[in-house]
Scaffold this motif. Structure first.
Motif, PDB file in Angstrom:
ATOM      1  N   CYS A   1     -18.379 -49.117  -1.612  1.00  0.00           N
ATOM      2  CA  CYS A   1     -18.687 -49.621  -0.274  1.00  0.00           C
ATOM      3  C   CYS A   1     -20.170 -49.445  -0.001  1.00  0.00           C
ATOM      4  CB  CYS A   1     -17.851 -48.877   0.763  1.00  0.00           C
ATOM      5  SG  CYS A   1     -18.262 -49.281   2.462  1.00  0.00           S
ATOM      6  N   SER A   2     -20.700 -48.261  -0.322  1.00  0.00           N
ATOM      7  CA  SER A   2     -22.133 -48.017  -0.187  1.00  0.00           C
ATOM      8  C   SER A   2     -22.626 -47.272  -1.418  1.00  0.00           C
ATOM      9  CB  SER A   2     -22.439 -47.202   1.078  1.00  0.00           C
ATOM     10  OG  SER A   2     -21.784 -45.951   1.036  1.00  0.00           O
ATOM     11  N   ALA A   3     -23.810 -47.672  -1.893  1.00  0.00           N
ATOM     12  CA  ALA A   3     -24.406 -47.033  -3.077  1.00  0.00           C
ATOM     13  C   ALA A   3     -25.204 -45.821  -2.609  1.00  0.00           C
ATOM     14  CB  ALA A   3     -25.295 -48.030  -3.812  1.00  0.00           C
ATOM     15  N   ASP A   4     -24.536 -44.697  -2.525  1.00  0.00           N
ATOM     16  CA  ASP A   4     -25.111 -43.525  -1.865  1.00  0.00           C
ATOM     17  C   ASP A   4     -25.801 -42.551  -2.811  1.00  0.00           C
ATOM     18  OD1 ASP A   4     -22.177 -43.154  -2.573  1.00  0.00           O
ATOM     19  OD2 ASP A   4     -22.796 -41.077  -2.270  1.00  0.00           O
ATOM     20  N   ASN A   5     -25.505 -42.636  -4.112  1.00  0.00           N
ATOM     21  CA  ASN A   5     -25.992 -41.640  -5.062  1.00  0.00           C
ATOM     22  C   ASN A   5     -26.295 -42.317  -6.393  1.00  0.00           C
ATOM     23  OD1 ASN A   5     -25.238 -39.696  -7.446  1.00  0.00           O
ATOM     24  ND2 ASN A   5     -25.809 -38.339  -5.749  1.00  0.00           N
TER      25      ASN A   5
ATOM     26  N   ILE B   1     -15.561 -44.271  -8.294  1.00  0.00           N
ATOM     27  CA  ILE B   1     -14.965 -43.438  -9.342  1.00  0.00           C
ATOM     28  C   ILE B   1     -13.705 -42.747  -8.830  1.00  0.00           C
ATOM     29  CG2 ILE B   1     -15.336 -41.450 -10.848  1.00  0.00           C
ATOM     30  CD1 ILE B   1     -18.337 -42.256 -10.910  1.00  0.00           C
ATOM     31  N   GLU B   2     -13.807 -42.138  -7.650  1.00  0.00           N
ATOM     32  CA  GLU B   2     -12.655 -41.461  -7.050  1.00  0.00           C
ATOM     33  C   GLU B   2     -12.077 -42.317  -5.925  1.00  0.00           C
ATOM     34  OE1 GLU B   2     -11.297 -38.758  -8.172  1.00  0.00           O
ATOM     35  OE2 GLU B   2     -12.842 -38.403  -9.694  1.00  0.00           O
ATOM     36  N   PRO B   3     -10.744 -42.338  -5.778  1.00  0.00           N
ATOM     37  CA  PRO B   3     -10.141 -43.163  -4.724  1.00  0.00           C
ATOM     38  C   PRO B   3     -10.337 -42.555  -3.342  1.00  0.00           C
ATOM     39  CG  PRO B   3      -8.452 -41.901  -5.866  1.00  0.00           C
ATOM     40  CD  PRO B   3      -9.733 -41.659  -6.611  1.00  0.00           C
ATOM     41  N   GLY B   4     -10.317 -43.420  -2.323  1.00  0.00           N
ATOM     42  CA  GLY B   4     -10.409 -42.966  -0.945  1.00  0.00           C
ATOM     43  C   GLY B   4     -11.844 -42.799  -0.495  1.00  0.00           C
ATOM     44  N   ASN B   5     -12.042 -41.947   0.484  1.00  0.00           N
ATOM     45  CA  ASN B   5     -13.390 -41.650   0.964  1.00  0.00           C
ATOM     46  C   ASN B   5     -13.456 -40.195   1.408  1.00  0.00           C
ATOM     47  OD1 ASN B   5     -11.874 -41.917   3.287  1.00  0.00           O
ATOM     48  ND2 ASN B   5     -13.295 -43.275   4.334  1.00  0.00           N
ATOM     49  N   GLN B   6     -14.643 -39.755   1.782  1.00  0.00           N
ATOM     50  CA  GLN B   6     -14.867 -38.360   2.113  1.00  0.00           C
ATOM     51  C   GLN B   6     -15.924 -38.250   3.208  1.00  0.00           C
ATOM     52  OE1 GLN B   6     -17.106 -36.110  -0.859  1.00  0.00           O
ATOM     53  NE2 GLN B   6     -17.930 -38.012  -1.705  1.00  0.00           N
ATOM     54  N   LYS B   7     -16.024 -37.077   3.802  1.00  0.00           N
ATOM     55  CA  LYS B   7     -17.134 -36.782   4.690  1.00  0.00           C
ATOM     56  C   LYS B   7     -18.382 -36.496   3.846  1.00  0.00           C
ATOM     57  CE  LYS B   7     -14.177 -34.829   8.297  1.00  0.00           C
ATOM     58  NZ  LYS B   7     -13.830 -33.601   9.067  1.00  0.00           N
ATOM     59  N   ILE B   8     -19.532 -36.784   4.411  1.00  0.00           N
ATOM     60  CA  ILE B   8     -20.780 -36.585   3.682  1.00  0.00           C
ATOM     61  C   ILE B   8     -20.913 -35.145   3.187  1.00  0.00           C
ATOM     62  CG2 ILE B   8     -23.299 -36.481   3.990  1.00  0.00           C
ATOM     63  CD1 ILE B   8     -23.074 -38.976   5.744  1.00  0.00           C
ATOM     64  N   SER B   9     -20.435 -34.212   3.948  1.00  0.00           N
ATOM     65  CA  SER B   9     -20.598 -32.796   3.610  1.00  0.00           C
ATOM     66  C   SER B   9     -19.688 -32.311   2.491  1.00  0.00           C
ATOM     67  CB  SER B   9     -20.343 -31.929   4.852  1.00  0.00           C
ATOM     68  OG  SER B   9     -19.029 -32.152   5.347  1.00  0.00           O
ATOM     69  N   GLU B  10     -18.754 -33.164   2.033  1.00  0.00           N
ATOM     70  CA  GLU B  10     -17.784 -32.710   1.027  1.00  0.00           C
ATOM     71  C   GLU B  10     -18.337 -32.744  -0.395  1.00  0.00           C
ATOM     72  OE1 GLU B  10     -13.491 -33.676   1.661  1.00  0.00           O
ATOM     73  OE2 GLU B  10     -14.297 -35.023   3.193  1.00  0.00           O
ATOM     74  N   HIS B  11     -19.252 -33.611  -0.683  1.00  0.00           N
ATOM     75  CA  HIS B  11     -19.962 -33.636  -1.971  1.00  0.00           C
ATOM     76  C   HIS B  11     -19.037 -33.849  -3.171  1.00  0.00           C
ATOM     77  CE1 HIS B  11     -23.800 -31.466  -0.386  1.00  0.00           C
ATOM     78  NE2 HIS B  11     -23.091 -31.937   0.618  1.00  0.00           N
ATOM     79  N   ILE B  12     -18.041 -34.712  -3.033  1.00  0.00           N
ATOM     80  CA  ILE B  12     -17.170 -35.036  -4.165  1.00  0.00           C
ATOM     81  C   ILE B  12     -17.824 -36.162  -4.957  1.00  0.00           C
ATOM     82  CG2 ILE B  12     -14.894 -35.852  -4.879  1.00  0.00           C
ATOM     83  CD1 ILE B  12     -13.819 -34.701  -2.212  1.00  0.00           C
TER      84      ILE B  12
ATOM     85  N   SER C   1     -16.510 -42.373  -2.067  1.00  0.00           N
ATOM     86  CA  SER C   1     -17.226 -43.083  -1.011  1.00  0.00           C
ATOM     87  C   SER C   1     -17.443 -42.202   0.218  1.00  0.00           C
ATOM     88  CB  SER C   1     -16.446 -44.333  -0.606  1.00  0.00           C
ATOM     89  OG  SER C   1     -17.070 -44.984   0.482  1.00  0.00           O
ATOM     90  N   ILE C   2     -18.650 -42.331   0.810  1.00  0.00           N
ATOM     91  CA  ILE C   2     -18.919 -41.646   2.076  1.00  0.00           C
ATOM     92  C   ILE C   2     -18.874 -42.634   3.244  1.00  0.00           C
ATOM     93  CG2 ILE C   2     -20.246 -39.792   1.022  1.00  0.00           C
ATOM     94  CD1 ILE C   2     -22.805 -41.213   1.965  1.00  0.00           C
ATOM     95  N   THR C   3     -18.469 -43.873   2.958  1.00  0.00           N
ATOM     96  CA  THR C   3     -18.245 -44.856   4.030  1.00  0.00           C
ATOM     97  C   THR C   3     -16.788 -45.328   3.917  1.00  0.00           C
ATOM     98  OG1 THR C   3     -19.401 -46.462   2.598  1.00  0.00           O
ATOM     99  CG2 THR C   3     -20.649 -45.511   4.420  1.00  0.00           C
ATOM    100  N   ASP C   4     -16.525 -46.600   3.732  1.00  0.00           N
ATOM    101  CA  ASP C   4     -15.130 -47.060   3.671  1.00  0.00           C
ATOM    102  C   ASP C   4     -14.436 -46.580   2.395  1.00  0.00           C
ATOM    103  OD1 ASP C   4     -15.497 -48.354   6.035  1.00  0.00           O
ATOM    104  OD2 ASP C   4     -15.528 -50.380   5.207  1.00  0.00           O
ATOM    105  N   ALA C   5     -13.138 -46.401   2.486  1.00  0.00           N
ATOM    106  CA  ALA C   5     -12.347 -45.956   1.343  1.00  0.00           C
ATOM    107  C   ALA C   5     -12.319 -47.027   0.255  1.00  0.00           C
ATOM    108  CB  ALA C   5     -10.926 -45.629   1.796  1.00  0.00           C
ATOM    109  N   CYS C   6     -12.380 -46.568  -0.990  1.00  0.00           N
ATOM    110  CA  CYS C   6     -12.458 -47.455  -2.147  1.00  0.00           C
ATOM    111  C   CYS C   6     -11.326 -47.173  -3.134  1.00  0.00           C
ATOM    112  CB  CYS C   6     -13.795 -47.264  -2.883  1.00  0.00           C
ATOM    113  SG  CYS C   6     -15.252 -47.725  -1.941  1.00  0.00           S
ATOM    114  N   LEU C   7     -11.027 -48.172  -3.932  1.00  0.00           N
ATOM    115  CA  LEU C   7     -10.104 -48.019  -5.048  1.00  0.00           C
ATOM    116  C   LEU C   7     -10.734 -47.085  -6.082  1.00  0.00           C
ATOM    117  CD1 LEU C   7      -7.362 -49.524  -5.487  1.00  0.00           C
ATOM    118  CD2 LEU C   7      -8.609 -51.095  -6.992  1.00  0.00           C
TER     119      LEU C   7
END
Length: 342
Positions: A54-58, A305-316, A320-326
């Motif tokens: 969803c977003s290229a964050d890293n 790489i990982e399904p779903g999404n997370q809060k920015i502070s979780e560092h998984i 995704s730190i925006t919309d959930a992804c496959l």
């Protein structure tokens, strides 16, 4: 005025000079762009899979993901052209939250557009160097286009931007395909009007210049679902929706009628795990109608790489730190499934 001038950012010319696209990669891009163009002109029957976070964050996790895509591309190259999503600007419905790597190269720090432009370009160049794949991005800010015009192979204009005059006119100067999404209301005529504008020549003011564009014959539609007045998602990927869009195209004098189906957003009601089912239905519609097969040139999928999404502070890593992804495993299976069903 309530505006504070923080600092002047570098010009596109300065950024491209500091971080140039190597000559050998320019040649690769020309070849890749020609392949993609042939899909839209009907000279090729390959299917486009525009897929990625969803977003290229890293940079590390994004490039890791695209390296995985490149290996899959080698196995399906006879049927599919993969365009990785490297989305570096993110529209926020309320204006709040992480706006993409251009704004915040570090999602946990304050905005820094100067460093963000560098981070964006470095990530694109690394992905190209490692995979020889050229990416898609969303044009959220038309004035950002010169910073990446030499490295993108596909651009999307989002549902909230598609009625904006500056977006439409800027697209008319592109030499690569640009998908115009239906607005959040779902009105197909607005989406098609955007294509008419984008395919036409215009004279307008852009980055302190009077410019004239040639028109972009590769401007096309993206169906991403709609939201009604009750905030309910209304999908528009079904057979009947595709038939209607095709009929509306036939009434217009647009070049290269084409549609990409976005399998997430309102089409999935933001239920990311529904994307494989939606893609499967779109492929079935193509297989039972020659008209739909000619019209629907590909799909857009949100995947990481990982399904779903997370809060920015979780560092998984790779989530995704925006919309959930496959997730990657499901995404890889989906691409192979697409190849089998074409």
């Amino acid at each position: 005025m309530g505006v504070t001038y923080v600092k002047e950012v570098m010009s596109p010319e300065e950024l491209l000079e500091a971080y140039p696209l190597p000559a050998e990669h320019k040649k690769l891009k020309e070849a890749r762009d020609a392949e993609i163009k042939k899909v839209f002109t009907g000279e090729s029957d390959k299917f486009l899979v525009i897929i990625g976070p969803c977003s290229a964050d890293n940079e590390d996790s994004v490039c890791d993901y695209i390296n995985r895509l490149a290996k899959v591309q080698d196995k399906v190259s006879d049927k599919i052209l993969i365009i990785p999503r490297i989305y570096t600007n993110k529209p926020r419905t309320t204006g709040q939250g992480y706006k993409g790597i251009v704004h915040q190269p570090d999602p946990e720090k304050e905005p820094d557009l100067h460093d963000g432009l560098i981070a964006m370009r470095k990530m694109h160049l690394r992905a190209i160097a490692e995979t020889h794949l050229f990416a898609a991005d969303e044009m959220l800010y038309p004035e950002n286009w010169p910073y990446i015009s030499d490295i993108l192979s596909y651009v999307a204009v989002g549902a909230r931007s598609v009625e904006d005059q500056q977006h439409r006119l800027t697209v008319s100067g592109f030499d690569i395909p640009c998908g115009m999404k239906n607005p959040t209301s779902g009105t197909l005529s607005i989406m098609l009007n955007s294509c008419i504008a984008a395919q036409s020549s215009h004279t307008f003011m852009y980055r302190q210049w009077e410019v004239k564009t040639d028109g972009n014959p590769l401007a096309h539609t993206i169906l991403r679902g709609a939201v009604n007045k009750h905030d309910q998602s209304m999908p528009n990927y079904h057979y009947e929706d595709l038939v209607l869009l095709n009929e509306m195209y036939q009434e217009l004098n647009l070049k290269n009628p084409a549609c990409i189906v976005d399998a997430n957003h309102a089409n999935s009601n933001k239920q990311y795990y529904e994307q494989p089912r939606i893609v499967s239905e779109v492929l079935h519609s193509r297989n039972v109608s020659d008209d739909i097969k000619k019209l629907v040139k590909g799909v857009m999928i949100e995947s990481y790489i990982e399904p779903g999404n997370q809060k920015i502070s979780e560092h998984i890593y790779g989530k995704s730190i925006t919309d959930a992804c496959l997730g990657w495993d499901e995404s890889e299976r989906l691409i192979y499934d697409i190849a089998e069903k074409l």
